[in-house]
Design a protein around this motif. Structure first.
Motif, PDB file in Angstrom:
ATOM      1  N   ASP A 148       1.150  -1.306   0.532  1.00 17.48           N
ATOM      2  CA  ASP A 148      -0.007  -0.061   0.024  1.00 17.48           C
ATOM      3  C   ASP A 148       0.373   1.285   0.399  1.00 17.48           C
ATOM      4  OD1 ASP A 148       1.176   0.475   2.344  1.00 17.48           O
ATOM      5  OD2 ASP A 148      -1.088  -0.023   3.076  1.00 17.48           O
ATOM      6  N   CYS A 149       0.468   2.229   0.398  1.00 16.91           N
ATOM      7  CA  CYS A 149       0.527   3.823  -0.161  1.00 16.91           C
ATOM      8  C   CYS A 149       1.899   3.581   0.409  1.00 16.91           C
ATOM      9  CB  CYS A 149      -0.012   5.134  -0.227  1.00 16.91           C
ATOM     10  SG  CYS A 149      -1.050   4.398  -1.303  1.00 16.91           S
ATOM     11  N   ASP A 150       1.920   4.154   2.452  1.00 16.67           N
ATOM     12  CA  ASP A 150       2.261   3.655   3.041  1.00 16.67           C
ATOM     13  C   ASP A 150       3.271   2.879   3.252  1.00 16.67           C
ATOM     14  OD1 ASP A 150       0.953   5.124   4.904  1.00 16.67           O
ATOM     15  OD2 ASP A 150       0.186   3.823   6.011  1.00 16.67           O
ATOM     16  N   ALA A 156       6.249  -2.300  -8.875  1.00 17.51           N
ATOM     17  CA  ALA A 156       4.509  -2.569  -9.106  1.00 17.51           C
ATOM     18  C   ALA A 156       3.146  -1.730  -8.830  1.00 17.51           C
ATOM     19  CB  ALA A 156       4.293  -3.854  -8.638  1.00 17.51           C
ATOM     20  N   HIS A 157       3.794  -1.051  -7.458  1.00 14.62           N
ATOM     21  CA  HIS A 157       3.037  -0.082  -6.558  1.00 14.62           C
ATOM     22  C   HIS A 157       3.146   1.252  -7.695  1.00 14.62           C
ATOM     23  CE1 HIS A 157       0.220   1.588  -3.749  1.00 14.62           C
ATOM     24  NE2 HIS A 157       1.571   2.963  -3.278  1.00 14.62           N
ATOM     25  N   GLU A 158       4.204   1.315  -8.392  1.00 18.25           N
ATOM     26  CA  GLU A 158       4.401   2.324  -8.525  1.00 18.25           C
ATOM     27  C   GLU A 158       2.926   2.917 -10.252  1.00 18.25           C
ATOM     28  OE1 GLU A 158       8.223   2.870 -11.134  1.00 18.25           O
ATOM     29  OE2 GLU A 158       7.381   5.061 -11.808  1.00 18.25           O
ATOM     30  N   LEU A 190       0.705   0.836 -10.323  1.00 17.44           N
ATOM     31  CA  LEU A 190      -0.660   0.952 -10.129  1.00 17.44           C
ATOM     32  C   LEU A 190      -1.174   1.920  -9.463  1.00 17.44           C
ATOM     33  CD1 LEU A 190      -0.912  -2.980  -8.382  1.00 17.44           C
ATOM     34  CD2 LEU A 190      -1.902  -1.768 -10.231  1.00 17.44           C
ATOM     35  N   CYS A 191      -0.455   3.325  -8.676  1.00 19.77           N
ATOM     36  CA  CYS A 191      -0.952   3.908  -8.357  1.00 19.77           C
ATOM     37  C   CYS A 191      -1.152   5.084  -8.605  1.00 19.77           C
ATOM     38  CB  CYS A 191       0.083   3.648  -6.354  1.00 19.77           C
ATOM     39  SG  CYS A 191      -1.026   5.137  -5.579  1.00 19.77           S
ATOM     40  N   PRO A 192      -1.374   6.083  -9.112  1.00 19.90           N
ATOM     41  CA  PRO A 192      -0.968   7.717  -9.659  1.00 19.90           C
ATOM     42  C   PRO A 192      -0.581   8.682  -9.202  1.00 19.90           C
ATOM     43  CG  PRO A 192      -3.147   7.152 -10.616  1.00 19.90           C
ATOM     44  CD  PRO A 192      -3.252   6.150  -9.187  1.00 19.90           C
ATOM     45  N   THR A 193      -0.567   8.659  -7.347  1.00 21.92           N
ATOM     46  CA  THR A 193      -0.438   9.295  -6.582  1.00 21.92           C
ATOM     47  C   THR A 193       0.962   9.610  -6.649  1.00 21.92           C
ATOM     48  OG1 THR A 193      -2.950   9.354  -5.308  1.00 21.92           O
ATOM     49  CG2 THR A 193      -1.193  10.386  -3.845  1.00 21.92           C
ATOM     50  N   CYS A 194       1.030   7.809  -5.975  1.00 22.93           N
ATOM     51  CA  CYS A 194       2.550   7.715  -5.538  1.00 22.93           C
ATOM     52  C   CYS A 194       3.855   7.571  -6.537  1.00 22.93           C
ATOM     53  CB  CYS A 194       3.039   5.777  -4.953  1.00 22.93           C
ATOM     54  SG  CYS A 194       1.858   5.957  -3.245  1.00 22.93           S
ATOM     55  N   ARG A 195       3.226   8.112  -8.054  1.00 19.55           N
ATOM     56  CA  ARG A 195       3.580   7.924  -8.925  1.00 19.55           C
ATOM     57  C   ARG A 195       4.154   9.401  -8.828  1.00 19.55           C
ATOM     58  NH1 ARG A 195       0.683   4.695 -12.903  1.00 19.55           N
ATOM     59  NH2 ARG A 195      -0.436   6.742 -13.657  1.00 19.55           N
TER      60      ARG A 195
HETATM   61 ZN    ZN Z   1       0.235   4.862  -3.222  1.00 21.92          ZN
END
Ligand code: ZN
Length: 88
Positions: free
Chosen positions: A34-36, A64-66, A68-73
């Motif tokens: 997850d983001c955390d 992988a999270h990058e 999936l997640c635009p915010t974290c990207r």
């Molecule tokens: Zn994220």
């Protein structure tokens, strides 16, 4: 009198949901974070990206999270800029 779920019931429910989610994610091909979790890996990951190195095994999850997640990207992109700027 209102007899809703007590906070203990709510916690038990959350617990079960978390366990279900964990079991579900164990079955997926990639281990998702997850983001955390991403944030805790982000500094390391940004350095790898800034240096253009291959992503090491421990950071594949961040990769992988990058995706999936635009915010974290976005956050990562900003950090990579900073890190590569500092190296110049
Ligand atoms: Zn994220």
């Amino acid at each position: 009198m209102y007899s809703g779920l007590s906070s203990e019931d709510m916690m038990r429910l959350r617990d079960e949901q978390v366990r279900t989610l964990l079991n579900a994610s164990r079955e997926t091909r990639d281990v998702e974070i997850d983001c955390d979790d991403f944030l805790s890996l982000m500094a390391e990951y940004a350095e790898v990206r800034a240096e253009g190195r291959a992503v090491p095994e421990g950071l594949e999850k961040a990769c992988a999270h990058e995706r999936l997640c635009p915010t974290c990207r976005e956050e990562l992109a900003a950090l990579v800029e900073i890190v590569s700027g500092a190296r110049r």
